[in-house]
Design an enzyme around this catalytic site. Structure first.
Site, short mmCIF file in Angstrom:
data_model
loop_
_atom_site.label_atom_id
_atom_site.label_comp_id
_atom_site.label_asym_id
_atom_site.label_seq_id
_atom_site.Cartn_x
_atom_site.Cartn_y
_atom_site.Cartn_z
N GLU A 98 0.80 -1.22 0.00
CA GLU A 98 0.00 0.00 0.00
C GLU A 98 0.84 1.28 0.00
OE1 GLU A 98 -2.41 -2.98 2.56
OE2 GLU A 98 -0.33 -2.67 1.91
N THR A 112 11.42 -45.24 -6.62
CA THR A 112 12.19 -44.03 -6.35
C THR A 112 13.70 -44.25 -6.37
OG1 THR A 112 12.16 -44.41 -3.96
CG2 THR A 112 10.32 -43.17 -4.90
N ALA A 113 14.13 -45.48 -6.30
CA ALA A 113 15.56 -45.80 -6.32
C ALA A 113 15.71 -47.27 -6.63
CB ALA A 113 16.22 -45.48 -4.97
N MET A 114 16.86 -47.64 -7.17
CA MET A 114 17.14 -49.05 -7.41
C MET A 114 17.34 -49.74 -6.06
SD MET A 114 16.77 -48.99 -10.59
CE MET A 114 17.16 -50.71 -10.97
N ALA A 115 17.35 -51.05 -6.05
CA ALA A 115 17.52 -51.79 -4.80
C ALA A 115 18.82 -51.42 -4.11
CB ALA A 115 17.46 -53.29 -5.08
N ARG A 173 11.60 -25.10 -3.90
CA ARG A 173 12.45 -24.75 -2.75
C ARG A 173 12.47 -23.25 -2.54
NH1 ARG A 173 18.00 -28.36 -3.49
NH2 ARG A 173 17.03 -30.43 -3.32
N THR A 223 18.19 -39.85 4.54
CA THR A 223 18.44 -39.24 3.23
C THR A 223 19.78 -38.52 3.21
OG1 THR A 223 16.08 -38.99 2.76
CG2 THR A 223 17.59 -37.54 1.57
N GLU A 249 11.31 -33.07 1.40
CA GLU A 249 12.11 -33.79 0.40
C GLU A 249 12.85 -34.89 1.13
OE1 GLU A 249 14.16 -31.95 -2.92
OE2 GLU A 249 13.75 -29.99 -2.03
N LEU A 286 9.97 -41.03 6.05
CA LEU A 286 9.46 -39.76 6.54
C LEU A 286 8.26 -39.30 5.73
CD1 LEU A 286 9.49 -37.27 8.31
CD2 LEU A 286 11.32 -36.32 6.88
#
Length: 379
Positions: free
Chosen positions: A56, A165-168, A188, A200, A306, A311
């Site tokens: 304002e 989401t990821a390989m073994a 972010r 992580t 992330e 989690l």
């Protein structure tokens, strides 16, 4: 053009101005203001950064004497209290504004109707509610914090076509392409805090910072200020190594541990510049509702989670997620690869967590799915 159509046009302009503060105003709300006289914009402004002038007074300064007898369109109720800047309601009164159109009231207890009352008592015509839904969507975090004493929680996940989401082995760089990873940088940049778990950090040693330059942020206008979000690591036993990459970068870091974590480890982490917060535990893990309340107390509006499957699953299972952002890459990783979230105990379809699509679009070679919980799954 009718008066109602004019009101919508000028409020839409004020909302576009407010959006320019998407990445910079935190912890304050994003607000825009347009001053109109005789059907012509004579002043405009938006709040750029906490501690700097609100929308304002910027618009009024541009309008000058033309503000007398004019209409002001504001996306959020003008403040009525002295903070780091003077009350905006007083500024509108002193400028001689004749009419104020407000998109939505301010739920901040320090304002909450007081600004509008001040304007009305000064003889200024006011109206509230024009394009309120658009104004709400601009400030999900600020509004959630003011109304519910917790931040707005956005959980980001990346997966393959078969939900992996990821390989073994744990290999996960990179599931998605360059455009999707750039898009995450924008998430972010608008967030007050990025939250992850110690698993992580130990596995990937992420930085969790914004790696864009200020001029790469879309729509910020003249802003040259890049705000780094608070990076939060949930680390019950304080296993975070003092040499971790996120501790070496510019920007605040908060390590959240259990009440009985090592005091020696806390001293070592504080020596790196990190802050350490001890919170109660539930089932051997940080109590997540206490975490969100503590973040709200620190002025955190929007949280970006992330993290790994544990989690993310815990946040979802406890109905703490307001928005789910899933990036889906066009490839298959196989049934031995790791799943998207860990949700133990779900055995019947009636127990599933349900979401509705708010948006779906292509980002580079990937899809970005934005989902919001249905009533049964919502916080």
């Amino acid at each position: 053009m009718s008066g109602a159509a004019d009101d919508h046009r000028f409020m839409a302009h004020a909302l576009r101005l407010a959006e320019r503060g998407l990445y910079t105003t935190d912890p304050n709300p994003r607000v825009g203001c347009v001053v109109v006289r005789d059907g012509r914009v004579v002043g405009e402004g938006w709040h750029r950064r906490a501690g700097e002038p609100h929308a304002e007074p910027i618009a009024l300064a541009v309008a000058g004497e033309s503000a007398r007898g004019a209409t002001a369109y504001v996306t959020l109720e003008p403040c009525s209290h002295h903070g780091r800047t003077p009350p905006c309601a007083v500024g509108l009164i002193e400028a001689g504004i004749a009419r104020v159109v407000v998109a939505m009231g301010d739920p901040n207890p320090q304002v909450a109707g007081k600004g509008l009352t001040m304007l009305r008592e000064a003889g200024i015509e006011t109206s509230v509610g024009l394009m309120a839904g658009d104004a709400e969507r601009l400030n999900p975090g600020f509004l959630t914090r003011m109304r519910h004493a917790r931040p707005y929680v956005r959980c980001k996940l990346a997966m393959s076509l078969d939900g992996r989401t990821a390989m073994a082995s744990g290999e996960s760089k990179w599931i998605t392409g360059t455009a999707a990873r750039h898009d995450v940088q924008l998430l972010r940049a608008r967030s007050s805090a990025v939250v992850t778990g110690i698993g992580t950090v130990l596995a990937d040693d992420p930085s969790l910072d914004v790696r864009l330059k200020a001029d790469e942020l879309p729509g910020v206008g003249e802003a040259t200020y890049l705000r780094q979000p608070l990076r939060v690591v949930l680390d019950t036993r304080l296993r975070l190594p003092p040499r971790a990459r996120l501790l070496k970068l510019q920007g605040p870091v908060l390590v959240v541990c259990g009440e009985h974590a090592s005091e020696e480890a806390e001293v070592e982490l504080r020596a790196t510049g990190a802050d350490v917060l001890r919170l109660p535990q539930l089932g051997g893990r940080i109590e997540l509702t206490q975490l969100l309340r503590a973040l709200a107390d620190r002025g955190v509006n929007e949280v970006l989670v992330e993290s790994g499957a544990t989690l993310a699953g815990a946040m979802l299972a406890q109905r703490l997620v307001d928005e789910l952002v899933v990036y889906q890459a066009p490839h298959l990783m196989g049934d031995a690869a790791r799943g998207l979230v860990r949700l133990p105990g779900l055995e019947r379809l009636a127990e599933r967590l349900e979401f509705s699509f708010a948006d779906a679009r292509r980002v580079g070679d990937d899809l970005r799915l934005t989902l919001r919980p249905t009533a049964a799954t919502a916080p």
